[in-house]
Write a protein that holds these residues in place. Sequence first.
Motif, short mmCIF file in Angstrom:
data_model
loop_
_atom_site.label_atom_id
_atom_site.label_comp_id
_atom_site.label_asym_id
_atom_site.label_seq_id
_atom_site.Cartn_x
_atom_site.Cartn_y
_atom_site.Cartn_z
N GLU A 58 0.75 -1.23 0.05
CA GLU A 58 -0.08 0.02 0.14
C GLU A 58 0.78 1.09 -0.01
O GLU A 58 1.55 1.27 0.74
CB GLU A 58 -0.98 0.00 1.34
CG GLU A 58 -1.91 1.20 1.44
CD GLU A 58 -2.68 1.23 2.32
OE1 GLU A 58 -3.44 2.31 2.73
OE2 GLU A 58 -2.99 0.12 2.94
N VAL A 59 0.68 2.07 -0.79
CA VAL A 59 1.54 3.33 -0.87
C VAL A 59 0.81 4.30 -0.04
O VAL A 59 -0.23 4.35 0.19
CB VAL A 59 1.16 3.95 -2.54
CG1 VAL A 59 1.84 5.34 -2.46
CG2 VAL A 59 1.36 3.05 -3.54
N THR A 60 1.93 4.77 1.02
CA THR A 60 1.59 5.57 1.99
C THR A 60 2.08 7.14 1.92
O THR A 60 2.22 7.98 2.65
CB THR A 60 2.13 5.20 3.39
OG1 THR A 60 3.70 4.84 3.33
CG2 THR A 60 1.45 3.58 3.69
N SER A 61 2.80 7.42 0.58
CA SER A 61 3.20 8.75 0.39
C SER A 61 3.04 9.08 -0.91
O SER A 61 3.02 8.17 -1.85
CB SER A 61 4.80 8.98 0.85
OG SER A 61 5.59 8.13 -0.14
N ASP A 62 3.29 10.35 -1.39
CA ASP A 62 3.71 10.74 -2.78
C ASP A 62 5.13 10.46 -3.11
O ASP A 62 5.75 10.05 -2.04
CB ASP A 62 3.35 12.26 -2.96
CG ASP A 62 2.15 12.67 -2.83
OD1 ASP A 62 1.20 11.95 -3.12
OD2 ASP A 62 1.89 13.90 -2.35
N TYR A 63 5.63 10.44 -4.41
CA TYR A 63 6.65 9.97 -4.78
C TYR A 63 7.85 11.12 -4.34
O TYR A 63 7.46 12.37 -4.20
CB TYR A 63 6.89 9.75 -6.26
CG TYR A 63 7.16 10.87 -7.11
CD1 TYR A 63 8.28 11.18 -7.35
CD2 TYR A 63 6.14 11.41 -7.51
CE1 TYR A 63 8.61 12.17 -8.30
CE2 TYR A 63 6.09 12.61 -8.64
CZ TYR A 63 7.62 12.94 -8.65
OH TYR A 63 7.89 13.99 -9.53
N PHE A 64 8.82 10.55 -4.29
CA PHE A 64 10.33 11.51 -3.93
C PHE A 64 11.18 10.86 -4.29
O PHE A 64 11.39 9.73 -4.76
CB PHE A 64 10.44 11.55 -2.37
CG PHE A 64 10.44 10.40 -1.39
CD1 PHE A 64 11.86 9.76 -1.28
CD2 PHE A 64 9.49 9.40 -0.99
CE1 PHE A 64 12.02 8.69 -0.79
CE2 PHE A 64 9.66 8.34 -0.44
CZ PHE A 64 11.06 8.02 -0.22
N LEU A 65 12.39 11.72 -4.57
CA LEU A 65 13.69 11.31 -5.20
C LEU A 65 14.50 10.91 -4.27
O LEU A 65 14.86 11.89 -3.10
CB LEU A 65 14.03 12.42 -6.12
CG LEU A 65 13.34 12.59 -7.30
CD1 LEU A 65 13.49 13.62 -8.51
CD2 LEU A 65 12.81 11.26 -8.46
N ASP A 66 15.17 9.87 -4.11
CA ASP A 66 16.30 9.36 -3.38
C ASP A 66 17.12 8.16 -4.03
O ASP A 66 16.59 7.29 -4.21
CB ASP A 66 15.80 9.09 -2.17
CG ASP A 66 17.03 8.66 -0.93
OD1 ASP A 66 17.93 8.89 -1.15
OD2 ASP A 66 16.23 8.14 0.19
N ASP A 67 18.33 8.61 -4.03
CA ASP A 67 19.25 7.21 -4.46
C ASP A 67 19.86 6.57 -3.66
O ASP A 67 21.06 5.97 -3.75
CB ASP A 67 20.30 7.81 -5.65
CG ASP A 67 21.05 9.06 -5.16
OD1 ASP A 67 21.24 9.22 -3.91
OD2 ASP A 67 22.00 9.58 -6.00
N THR A 68 19.77 6.84 -2.39
CA THR A 68 20.45 5.80 -1.43
C THR A 68 20.38 4.45 -1.54
O THR A 68 19.27 3.84 -1.90
CB THR A 68 19.55 6.10 0.07
OG1 THR A 68 19.88 7.72 0.34
CG2 THR A 68 20.75 5.53 1.14
N PRO A 69 21.51 3.76 -1.71
CA PRO A 69 21.44 2.54 -2.08
C PRO A 69 20.49 1.56 -1.19
O PRO A 69 20.32 1.18 -0.08
CB PRO A 69 22.71 1.73 -2.17
CG PRO A 69 23.60 3.10 -2.12
CD PRO A 69 22.74 4.03 -1.48
#
Length: 368
Positions: free
Chosen positions: A58-69
């Motif tokens: 279940e999606v609980t947020s809007d999308y965000f950008l993060d490239d943490t492995p």
Amino acid sequence: MAYYINLFSPETYGAFSASDRGVSGFRAQQQGTAASVRPGDKLICYMTKLSRWVGLLEVTSDYFLDDTPIFLPEADPFLVRFRVKPLAWLAPEKSVPIRDDACWEHLSFTRNFSRNSSLWTGTIRSSLRRLSDGDGRFLEELLLNQGAEQREFALSPLDRKKLQPSLVNSETGPIPVSIPDDEAPAPACSAEEVGHAQMQATVAEIGDRMRFKIWIPKADRQRVLEFWHPTSDSVLLERLPLNFNQVTLKIIENIDVLWIRRRVIFHAFEIEHTTSIYSGLLRMADLMALQPSLSISAHIVAPEARRAKVLQEISRPVFSLLESGPMSESCSYLSYDAVAALHGERNLRYLNDSVLNEYAEYAQDADF
């Protein structure tokens, strides 16, 4: 609430399983689609290669950008992310095969096909494709019930082999690869099957209708023009308006179809009707090796019977370690059926060429 496909490879499935399972990620090119996903929507999780449904998030947020492995140990490409809550997450031997009776006959995109067919795979061609509400509700109930019941679906020796990591290290981090079996002779073509020149013509006509200039090797033109009539005399180029060295130009001149606009190659197509798939990929790889800064979308066009072989070949290690990046990210597979469907679009003249992504399959996401 809406339902979306979330594809996992065996490698990313393992990485997500080992994480806190609170974040699901997608590639940068899916950012536009991600903008339509809302909290409360459901992600139906499918593992490629194993061809099984593995979870419900279940999606609980809007999308965000993060490239943490998370999904790969370095240079994680799945940087378009959502926070999620797992509602069901299944071990491989408890995951539900799509070809199981409990599933196949109930899904709108599989029930009309033989279980030996791969024509149904268009629905799961890439992550964040929206499922119909009926299919989504069915799969949600199926996965919730399986999460509670934990019915076992035995893994075959081939299944276990597919679950083994297949990564090679590159300067930009680990890259998934495949080692294809030796190539069998190309399937015999029936009298009804579209021929090489006719498929070249169809691809050329699509590009023409989308207002590209077209290049076809001079040796092929007479045959191709039996099936395609350019909309104007200026569409089919007599010479390439490109400033490259002679070696590069010789390679480019022999690619089956090019779509060109403003002296830039946007798309390159190799038609692999009965010839070796490897030869077409080598031509594309040679071009990328000679011009690593050249940004071209490459496509291998082949009959459905050759789909798995094309996708495996694209993922070979030799094509994954190019200076310009792995070919699996820049070279897609287009089936003859997909080309025919695109050709049938009535408003091609008004569509952006990104519409190709709706029909193309990339090895990194494909089920084979």
